[in-house]
Scaffold this motif. Structure first.
Motif, PDB file in Angstrom:
ATOM      1  N   UNK A   1      81.636  32.680  68.050  1.00 36.78           N
ATOM      2  CA  UNK A   1      80.439  32.045  67.496  1.00 36.78           C
ATOM      3  C   UNK A   1      79.506  31.581  68.616  1.00 36.78           C
TER       4      UNK A   1
ATOM      5  N   UNK B   1      75.528  32.194  69.384  1.00 32.14           N
ATOM      6  CA  UNK B   1      74.521  31.200  69.773  1.00 32.14           C
ATOM      7  C   UNK B   1      73.771  31.645  71.023  1.00 32.14           C
TER       8      UNK B   1
ATOM      9  N   UNK C   1      71.399  34.328  70.269  1.00 31.57           N
ATOM     10  CA  UNK C   1      70.275  33.742  69.536  1.00 31.57           C
ATOM     11  C   UNK C   1      69.235  33.191  70.514  1.00 31.57           C
TER      12      UNK C   1
ATOM     13  N   UNK D   1      65.256  37.663  63.686  1.00 32.09           N
ATOM     14  CA  UNK D   1      66.553  38.329  63.713  1.00 32.09           C
ATOM     15  C   UNK D   1      66.348  39.819  63.856  1.00 32.09           C
TER      16      UNK D   1
ATOM     17  N   UNK E   1      81.140  36.034  62.914  1.00 29.39           N
ATOM     18  CA  UNK E   1      80.462  34.857  63.459  1.00 29.39           C
ATOM     19  C   UNK E   1      79.270  35.197  64.360  1.00 29.39           C
TER      20      UNK E   1
ATOM     21  N   UNK F   1      76.065  36.191  62.379  1.00 31.27           N
ATOM     22  CA  UNK F   1      75.404  35.234  61.487  1.00 31.27           C
ATOM     23  C   UNK F   1      74.022  34.853  61.988  1.00 31.27           C
ATOM     24  N   UNK F   2      73.908  34.672  63.304  1.00 34.40           N
ATOM     25  CA  UNK F   2      72.630  34.188  63.842  1.00 34.40           C
ATOM     26  C   UNK F   2      71.852  35.288  64.535  1.00 34.40           C
TER      27      UNK F   2
ATOM     28  N   UNK G   1      71.835  38.758  61.056  1.00 36.36           N
ATOM     29  CA  UNK G   1      71.682  38.178  59.722  1.00 36.36           C
ATOM     30  C   UNK G   1      72.176  39.160  58.671  1.00 36.36           C
TER      31      UNK G   1
END
Lengths: 324, 301
Positions: free
Chosen positions: B138, B142, B145, B155, B230, B233-234, B237
């Motif tokens: 995860x 980040x 991101x 995204x 994970x 997710x960011x 998407x």
């Protein structure tokens, strides 16, 4: 001309006068591989840097209170990490308490007890546990395990311990839904088993068989061989393997997000829902803006520092024995 | 242990011997307990894997239909639908990740095994690589991101591919290095003796000798990133449409689709989530088994 040095090592007497391919490619190839290797380093530094950069506003706003405060209020823009930190540590600890004995048992079975023809299939089966995506563990935990856990563990245990001091708090489920800190710990335990088991197996395999055989030779039982010969020999590297499992458990996201309950509440009971750092980031990051985003980044920063420390320790413990 | 070794010079006649024979009873019990417990633990591990697969089959088979592979994911509240866009999106992201990760991973592994060896820099990179191997995925999400999604203003599938690549690289580095180290030094020396430069020796001799292991590493890395949720997710998407050809603005993918649909209140969404879970798990397990079979000799991790 660094590329030449290795050739010289091999044919030192010969001056490198003739070359079959142009030197530029050789140098380029070396440079490319060096750059790729450095990229690995840069990525790690980048992760650290971006976490610190992103989390800085939150650290500056709340100071040390960010770690010790248990408030997480999006409306009032007040954030504290304590609940998530406690949740992360508790679930990881539960995972170790359950997962380590299981993993060691499996490693001992594979190295000492298993008939040779069964070794490969069993080892592969255990390793495949690591290949199952974590989101599948989450679905299994939420839709299959949690209902069973609620019916056959939470409700009976809650009925028994209700009113008792201490245990009555730790093991009492106010709403026996099956999800919560303990469920997350159990799922994590299953997920770290393949990692710990396969390293522990390698460590046990590396112990010279002379030691084992001489112990059997003087009439030791398998238990005595394991207890008095293998475990002392494996020693710290087993702890290293456990730390590696801990590193995994701390950062696991999706499975935990499914079963931890995602509540920002400090509770004395292991059956109650809570949240971990990773699950909170996964839940809130996409809707977060402003200070909340920074607070989540700061959470990520804390998580990174903790796992980093654990993994460094693990690596040091595992490698020391391999050398010695 | 010395007392344990005392032989019992039993004076009484040999009647039916106790099941623990000449071994003291407590030793026999401890030994039996260890054997039974270890076997039970192993059975438990295998049982959980079996249980998960059974769950996927029971829940997922019902949801499989031709529409699953041809239609896009349905919007909230609408009927039917499939997961074709998520399947294709997942394939694209995984391929993108592997295409980025393979050259970097192979070259970095080559550096560690052939150039760096035991130098300080190589030791540090090996260390860092091992840490990246186990770093929480995860956090990689980040990082990407911050690195790509924010600067690019949205995204994108590219960000997703890069996030997956960062997860795949350490796996490839590790296996490549391990495999190259198994190549005997005499082969390299023979190449060098013929006057081949270092790069030729590596490409024509070391890589060739270690090919099977390196391919295994890439396959294992593919299996690893195919199910990662994970970090996507960011970055990538997820949405209910076919993605743009330039991969900007979110790309539907199986793991995030499963995450969103499994927890949704709509019956058909949940069914699609189970079908997707079945498809993705079976593909990954098949890939892992194939990777292991490819490397008949011994293990890679």
């Amino acid at each position: 001309m660094v590329a030449l040095s290795h050739e010289r090592l091999v044919s030192s007497a010969d001056a490198p006068a003739r070359r079959s391919s142009p030197p530029s490619f050789d140098a380029l190839f070396r440079l490319a591989s060096l750059a790729s290797a450095l990229l690995v380093l840069i990525v790690l530094l980048g992760i650290i840097g971006s976490m610190i950069y992103g989390g800085m506003p939150a650290f500056r706003e709340f100071g040390l209170g960010f770690i010790t405060s248990s408030v997480w209020n999006v409306n009032e823009d007040q954030y504290g990490a304590w609940v998530a930190i406690v949740g992360t540590l508790t679930t990881a600890l539960i995972a170790l308490v359950i997962g380590v004995p299981l993993s060691l048992g499996i490693a001992i079975f594979l190295t000492q007890l298993c008939p040779p023809w069964l070794k490969r299939p069993v080892a592969t089966t255990i390793e495949l546990l690591a290949a199952v995506p974590s989101i599948i563990y989450g679905m299994w935990g939420l839709f299959v395990f949690a209902p069973l856990f609620a019916n056959y563990v939470q409700i009976p245990v809650s009925n028994i311990v209700e009113g008792m001091p201490i245990i009555g708090t730790i093991l009492y489920a106010r709403t026996p839904s099956g999800v919560g800190i303990l469920t997350a710990g159990i799922i994590l335990a299953i997920m770290i088993i393949p990692f710990i088991a396969s390293i522990a197996r390698d460590i046990l395999d590396q112990i010279p068989s002379v030691l084992r055989e001489s112990a059997y030779g003087i009439g030791c039982t398998t238990w005595e061989v394991v207890r008095n010969v293998l475990l002392p020999q494996a020693g710290v590297s087993i702890i290293g393997a456990v730390m590696l499992g801990l590193g995994r458990a701390l950062g696991e996201t999706m499975a935990v997000t499914f079963v931890v309950g995602n509540a920002n509440r400090l509770s004395g009971s292991l059956f109650d829902p809570g949240s971990t750092i990773a699950s909170r980031i996964a839940n809130e990051f996409n809707e977060a803006i402003g200070l909340q985003l920074n607070a989540l980044m700061a959470l990520g920063c804390i998580l990174f520092l903790v796992t980093f420390a654990v993994l460094v320790l693990a690596r040091l413990l595992v490698s020391r024995v391999k050398v010695g | 242990m010395d007392t344990a070794l005392q032989h019992r010079a039993s004076p009484e006649p040999m009647t039916a011997p106790a099941p623990w024979g000449r071994v003291r009873r407590s030793r026999h019990v401890a030994d039996r307990a260890l054997k039974i417990i270890c076997t039970l633990f192993t059975v438990l591990g295998a049982f959980v894997l079996g249980w998960i697969l059974l769950m996927l089959l029971v829940e997922g088979i019902g949801g499989l239909s031709p529409a699953v592979f041809t239609e896009t994911t349905p919007g909230p509240g609408s009927q039917g639908g499939g997961i074709a866009n998520a399947i294709v999106g997942s394939l694209i992201l995984t391929v993108l990740g592997i295409v980025v990760a393979t050259p970097i991973g192979v070259l970095a592994g080559t550096y560690l095994a052939e150039y760096g060896k035991n130098s300080k820099l190589a030791e540090v990179i090996r260390f860092v690589n091992d840490i990246l191997l186990a770093a929480p995925s995860i956090l990689i999400g980040l990082f990407v991101y911050m690195l790509m999604v924010q600067p690019m203003g949205g995204y994108s599938g590219w960000a997703g591919g890069v996030a997956l690549a960062i997860i795949a690289v350490p796996v490839i580095v590790r296996t490549t290095e391990d495999m190259l180290r198994l190549v005997p030094g005499s082969l390299r020396e023979a190449g060098a003796a013929l006057g081949a430069p270092m790069s030729t020796v590596i490409i024509k001799i070391s890589w060739k000798a270690a090919r099977a292991g390196m391919v295994t590493g890439v396959l294992l890395a593919t299996a690893r990133i195919a199910g990662e949720t994970a970090p996507l997710l960011f970055t990538a998407l997820n949405n209910n449409f076919w993605f743009n050809p330039n991969l900007m603005g979110g790309v539907a993918n199986l793991p995030v689709m499963i995450y969103q649909f499994a927890l949704s209140p709509y019956e058909n969404w949940r069914e699609l989530a189970w079908a997707g879970a079945l498809i993705i798990t079976m593909s990954i397990l098949a890939l892992s088994v194939v990777a292991r079979l490819l490397l008949r000799k011994d293990k890679v991790r």
